[in-house]
Design a protein around this motif. Structure first.
Motif, PDB file in Angstrom:
ATOM      1  N   ILE A  28       0.790  -1.305   0.084  1.00 35.65           N
ATOM      2  CA  ILE A  28       0.152  -0.055   0.024  1.00 35.65           C
ATOM      3  C   ILE A  28       0.672   1.120   0.020  1.00 35.65           C
ATOM      4  CG2 ILE A  28      -1.812   1.239   1.155  1.00 35.65           C
ATOM      5  CD1 ILE A  28      -2.412  -1.535   2.453  1.00 35.65           C
ATOM      6  N   VAL A  29       0.799   2.035  -1.202  1.00 38.81           N
ATOM      7  CA  VAL A  29       1.719   3.274  -1.244  1.00 38.81           C
ATOM      8  C   VAL A  29       0.929   4.297  -0.423  1.00 38.81           C
ATOM      9  CG1 VAL A  29       2.967   4.618  -2.881  1.00 38.81           C
ATOM     10  CG2 VAL A  29       2.724   2.215  -3.441  1.00 38.81           C
ATOM     11  N   ALA A  30       1.737   4.544   0.789  1.00 38.56           N
ATOM     12  CA  ALA A  30       1.403   5.763   1.497  1.00 38.56           C
ATOM     13  C   ALA A  30       2.316   6.553   2.076  1.00 38.56           C
ATOM     14  CB  ALA A  30       0.097   5.093   2.557  1.00 38.56           C
ATOM     15  N   THR A  31       2.542   7.499   1.605  1.00 35.01           N
ATOM     16  CA  THR A  31       3.949   8.326   2.059  1.00 35.01           C
ATOM     17  C   THR A  31       3.755   8.939   3.253  1.00 35.01           C
ATOM     18  OG1 THR A  31       4.151   8.764  -0.433  1.00 35.01           O
ATOM     19  CG2 THR A  31       5.501  10.020   1.218  1.00 35.01           C
ATOM     20  N   GLY A  51      -4.904   5.754   6.922  1.00 39.42           N
ATOM     21  CA  GLY A  51      -3.689   6.720   7.590  1.00 39.42           C
ATOM     22  C   GLY A  51      -3.348   7.955   7.011  1.00 39.42           C
ATOM     23  N   ALA A  52      -3.131   8.839   7.726  1.00 42.83           N
ATOM     24  CA  ALA A  52      -2.983  10.196   7.617  1.00 42.83           C
ATOM     25  C   ALA A  52      -1.309  10.548   7.029  1.00 42.83           C
ATOM     26  CB  ALA A  52      -3.277  11.350   8.545  1.00 42.83           C
ATOM     27  N   SER A  53      -1.264  11.267   6.092  1.00 47.83           N
ATOM     28  CA  SER A  53       0.081  11.630   5.315  1.00 47.83           C
ATOM     29  C   SER A  53       0.453  12.940   6.163  1.00 47.83           C
ATOM     30  CB  SER A  53       0.023  11.494   4.057  1.00 47.83           C
ATOM     31  OG  SER A  53       1.501  12.132   3.689  1.00 47.83           O
ATOM     32  N   THR A  54       1.450  13.165   6.802  1.00 46.89           N
ATOM     33  CA  THR A  54       1.924  14.417   7.298  1.00 46.89           C
ATOM     34  C   THR A  54       2.369  15.477   6.421  1.00 46.89           C
ATOM     35  OG1 THR A  54       4.112  13.243   7.858  1.00 46.89           O
ATOM     36  CG2 THR A  54       2.575  13.360   9.387  1.00 46.89           C
ATOM     37  N   THR A  80       7.260   1.525   6.318  1.00 49.28           N
ATOM     38  CA  THR A  80       8.233   2.379   5.950  1.00 49.28           C
ATOM     39  C   THR A  80       7.743   3.756   5.862  1.00 49.28           C
ATOM     40  OG1 THR A  80       8.392   2.282   3.479  1.00 49.28           O
ATOM     41  CG2 THR A  80       9.405   0.464   4.651  1.00 49.28           C
ATOM     42  N   ASP A  81       8.684   4.690   5.491  1.00 54.08           N
ATOM     43  CA  ASP A  81       8.084   6.169   5.269  1.00 54.08           C
ATOM     44  C   ASP A  81       7.393   6.311   3.968  1.00 54.08           C
ATOM     45  OD1 ASP A  81       9.154   7.019   7.654  1.00 54.08           O
ATOM     46  OD2 ASP A  81      11.149   8.025   6.401  1.00 54.08           O
ATOM     47  N   ARG A  82       7.608   5.220   3.028  1.00 52.19           N
ATOM     48  CA  ARG A  82       6.919   5.338   2.108  1.00 52.19           C
ATOM     49  C   ARG A  82       5.657   4.372   1.680  1.00 52.19           C
ATOM     50  NH1 ARG A  82       7.035   2.409  -3.114  1.00 52.19           N
ATOM     51  NH2 ARG A  82       6.686   3.791  -4.997  1.00 52.19           N
ATOM     52  N   ASP A  83       5.667   3.343   2.397  1.00 52.43           N
ATOM     53  CA  ASP A  83       4.312   2.290   2.115  1.00 52.43           C
ATOM     54  C   ASP A  83       4.406   1.187   3.315  1.00 52.43           C
ATOM     55  OD1 ASP A  83       6.676   0.477   1.832  1.00 52.43           O
ATOM     56  OD2 ASP A  83       6.547   0.861  -0.543  1.00 52.43           O
ATOM     57  N   ILE A  84       3.113   0.586   3.120  1.00 53.36           N
ATOM     58  CA  ILE A  84       3.077  -0.422   4.184  1.00 53.36           C
ATOM     59  C   ILE A  84       3.116  -1.750   3.263  1.00 53.36           C
ATOM     60  CG2 ILE A  84       1.335  -1.685   5.792  1.00 53.36           C
ATOM     61  CD1 ILE A  84       2.000   1.225   6.571  1.00 53.36           C
ATOM     62  N   GLU A  85       3.976  -2.744   3.582  1.00 57.13           N
ATOM     63  CA  GLU A  85       4.378  -3.828   2.725  1.00 57.13           C
ATOM     64  C   GLU A  85       3.742  -4.980   3.553  1.00 57.13           C
ATOM     65  OE1 GLU A  85       8.640  -3.404   2.727  1.00 57.13           O
ATOM     66  OE2 GLU A  85       8.450  -3.119   0.342  1.00 57.13           O
ATOM     67  N   LEU A  86       3.181  -6.020   2.991  1.00 56.97           N
ATOM     68  CA  LEU A  86       2.273  -7.240   3.615  1.00 56.97           C
ATOM     69  C   LEU A  86       2.875  -8.335   2.698  1.00 56.97           C
ATOM     70  CD1 LEU A  86      -0.019  -4.553   3.653  1.00 56.97           C
ATOM     71  CD2 LEU A  86      -0.380  -6.124   5.764  1.00 56.97           C
ATOM     72  N   GLY A 162      11.929   1.078  13.039  1.00 54.85           N
ATOM     73  CA  GLY A 162      12.293   2.637  12.852  1.00 54.85           C
ATOM     74  C   GLY A 162      11.518   3.051  11.504  1.00 54.85           C
ATOM     75  N   ALA A 163      11.364   4.188  11.408  1.00 53.53           N
ATOM     76  CA  ALA A 163      10.576   4.938  10.400  1.00 53.53           C
ATOM     77  C   ALA A 163      11.075   4.427   8.908  1.00 53.53           C
ATOM     78  CB  ALA A 163      10.276   6.291  10.281  1.00 53.53           C
ATOM     79  N   GLY A 164      12.583   4.260   8.731  1.00 54.66           N
ATOM     80  CA  GLY A 164      13.098   4.061   7.614  1.00 54.66           C
ATOM     81  C   GLY A 164      13.062   2.326   7.269  1.00 54.66           C
ATOM     82  N   GLY A 165      12.608   1.667   8.046  1.00 57.99           N
ATOM     83  CA  GLY A 165      12.244   0.415   7.599  1.00 57.99           C
ATOM     84  C   GLY A 165      13.582  -0.489   7.873  1.00 57.99           C
ATOM     85  N   LEU A 166      14.091  -0.219   9.011  1.00 61.44           N
ATOM     86  CA  LEU A 166      15.254  -0.952   9.609  1.00 61.44           C
ATOM     87  C   LEU A 166      14.897  -2.222  10.073  1.00 61.44           C
ATOM     88  CD1 LEU A 166      17.241   1.879  11.439  1.00 61.44           C
ATOM     89  CD2 LEU A 166      17.758   0.961   9.187  1.00 61.44           C
ATOM     90  N   PRO A 167      15.649  -3.272  10.003  1.00 63.14           N
ATOM     91  CA  PRO A 167      15.565  -4.684  10.670  1.00 63.14           C
ATOM     92  C   PRO A 167      15.003  -4.437  11.879  1.00 63.14           C
ATOM     93  CG  PRO A 167      17.742  -4.686   9.566  1.00 63.14           C
ATOM     94  CD  PRO A 167      17.113  -3.154   9.466  1.00 63.14           C
TER      95      PRO A 167
END
Length: 214
Positions: A28-31, A51-54, A80-86, A162-167
């Motif tokens: 889901i591409v939600a920035t 979800g609300a984008s800032t 991540t900051d860019r999307d929700i991956e499932l 983390g917001a950047g999608g870290l492990p």
């Protein structure tokens, strides 16, 4: 805030014998949607996201009714900051691909094939990158008895990866543990090295005595 339907991309794998190889990739591409603002309800036959984008100053919202059932308990997520991956585990073990993602055969403008992850049905056995990709995912624990996923604590997921999608911290902890073990081994070896180096020094200290005898 105005409401927009986010872009949704998908791909899939299938197996009639191995459940862990029978799943759907869904993005889901939600920035710039903070984890605290994510509302995700995953059920065996549907998914609801909001979800609300800032940065965009908009609210993303989408509801999906799947072609067939999935297992929420065995599914995974990565924010991540860019999307929700499932990664959604298909409930039925079947060699054939789903003919489409959604129950409704109507074309949806926001739904697209994820060609980066797509593999043809007869070539999926040769795919080797899936395991590495899914290693960053978090289990979708906390689902209710009816398969609902409304109780997810995204703040904990955010702290873990983390917001950047870290492990997640489990992986980082294991890596740190390995580093500490290596340092301890090096420290234990140091005294032996010092003893070896001390021998030439001892030999040189006896040289003045030989000169006095001469």
């Amino acid at each position: 805030m105005s409401t927009h339907t986010p872009e949704v991309t998908w791909a899939q794998r299938s197996s009639s014998t191995e459940a862990e190889k029978n799943y759907v990739f869904l993005t889901i591409v939600a920035t710039d949607v903070p984890t605290s603002d994510v509302k995700l309800d995953l059920k065996p036959t549907s998914l609801s996201f909001k979800g609300a984008s800032t940065s965009k100053k908009i609210t993303y919202a989408v509801d999906l009714d799947f072609f067939a059932e999935i297992d929420p308990e065995e599914s995974k997520i990565h924010h991540t900051d860019r999307d929700i991956e499932l990664v959604l585990r298909k409930k039925e073990l079947k060699e054939e691909y789903w003919p489409r993602l959604l129950k409704d055969n109507k074309k949806m403008h926001f739904l697209k094939t994820d060609f980066d992850k797509w593999v043809d049905e007869d070539e999926q056995d040769a795919q080797v990158d899936d395991e590495d990709y899914m290693s960053k995912m978090n289990p979708m624990g906390g689902a209710g008895g009816d398969g609902g996923f409304g109780g997810i604590d995204f703040s904990k997921l955010g702290a873990a990866q983390g917001a950047g999608g870290l492990p997640d911290m489990g992986d980082l902890g294991a890596m740190a543990g390995e580093g500490e073990s290596s340092d301890d081994d090096d420290d234990e070896d140091m005294p032996e090295l010092e003893e070896e180096e001390a021998k030439p020094a001892a030999a040189s200290s006896s040289k003045p005595k030989i000169e006095e005898v001469a």
